[in-house]
Enzyme design. Structure first.
Site, PDB file in Angstrom:
ATOM      1  N   CYS A  11       0.864  -1.174   0.000  1.00 30.06           N
ATOM      2  CA  CYS A  11       0.000   0.000   0.000  1.00 30.06           C
ATOM      3  C   CYS A  11       0.905   1.230   0.000  1.00 30.06           C
ATOM      4  O   CYS A  11       2.128   1.095   0.047  1.00 30.06           O
ATOM      5  CB  CYS A  11      -1.000  -0.001   1.160  1.00 30.06           C
ATOM      6  SG  CYS A  11      -0.311   0.187   2.806  1.00 30.06           S
ATOM      7  N   CYS A  85      -2.342   1.473  -4.237  1.00 29.82           N
ATOM      8  CA  CYS A  85      -1.106   2.162  -4.610  1.00 29.82           C
ATOM      9  C   CYS A  85      -0.992   2.363  -6.117  1.00 29.82           C
ATOM     10  O   CYS A  85       0.052   2.768  -6.620  1.00 29.82           O
ATOM     11  CB  CYS A  85       0.125   1.454  -4.061  1.00 29.82           C
ATOM     12  SG  CYS A  85       0.397  -0.202  -4.692  1.00 29.82           S
ATOM     13  N   CYS A  89       3.616  -0.532  -8.332  1.00 32.50           N
ATOM     14  CA  CYS A  89       4.207  -1.841  -8.100  1.00 32.50           C
ATOM     15  C   CYS A  89       4.835  -2.356  -9.399  1.00 32.50           C
ATOM     16  O   CYS A  89       4.160  -2.432 -10.426  1.00 32.50           O
ATOM     17  CB  CYS A  89       3.140  -2.818  -7.614  1.00 32.50           C
ATOM     18  SG  CYS A  89       3.792  -4.350  -6.958  1.00 32.50           S
TER      19      CYS A  89
END
Length: 137
Positions: A11, A85, A89
């Protein structure tokens, strides 16, 4: 999936949702799963309301520290679970990616964090059943 699957929870601040998810997975799956958590912009400390909400169910997260998301953490994980997020990633072929839509506990009191905690538990229980079910017997 290998004998011991690995999961990375991500996150933004690695201070609430991902910390609670990692704590639940460690608590519920024990050593059957390797657990990591990280944040794309880690906070200075874990959200105190998240720590308190987990303490209420017997899980101590008080010693946890937010960690920065690294390419190596993603590379070393079989399953990468993001929680708000976005596209921060890194994506690698052969990894499994899930995005859990959960409210952000940042700035919330314990009462608002409890339902998030409970939803994370349900999601983690489903994940365990899928990637590391208990052996029959």
């Amino acid at each position: 999936m290998p004998d011991k699957p690995s999961v990375l929870f991500v996150c933004v601040h690695n201070a609430g949702r991902s910390q609670m998810a990692a704590a639940w997975l460690t608590h519920l799956a024990g050593d059957r799963v390797e657990v990591r958590s990280a944040g794309s912009a880690p906070a200075e400390r874990v959200n105190p309301a998240a720590v308190e909400a987990m303490r209420e169910v017997g899980i101590d997260m008080s010693a946890e520290v937010p960690k920065a998301l690294t390419v190596d953490a993603v590379r070393a994980s079989d399953v990468c679970i993001t929680m708000g997020c976005g596209d921060t990633c890194p994506v690698f072929p052969g990894k499994r990616y899930l995005d859990w839509q959960l409210d952000d506990p940042a700035g919330q009191g314990v009462a608002a964090v409890r339902p998030i905690r409970d939803e994370i538990r349900r999601l983690v229980e489903d994940l365990i059943e899928e990637i590391a079910p208990k052996a029959a017997g």
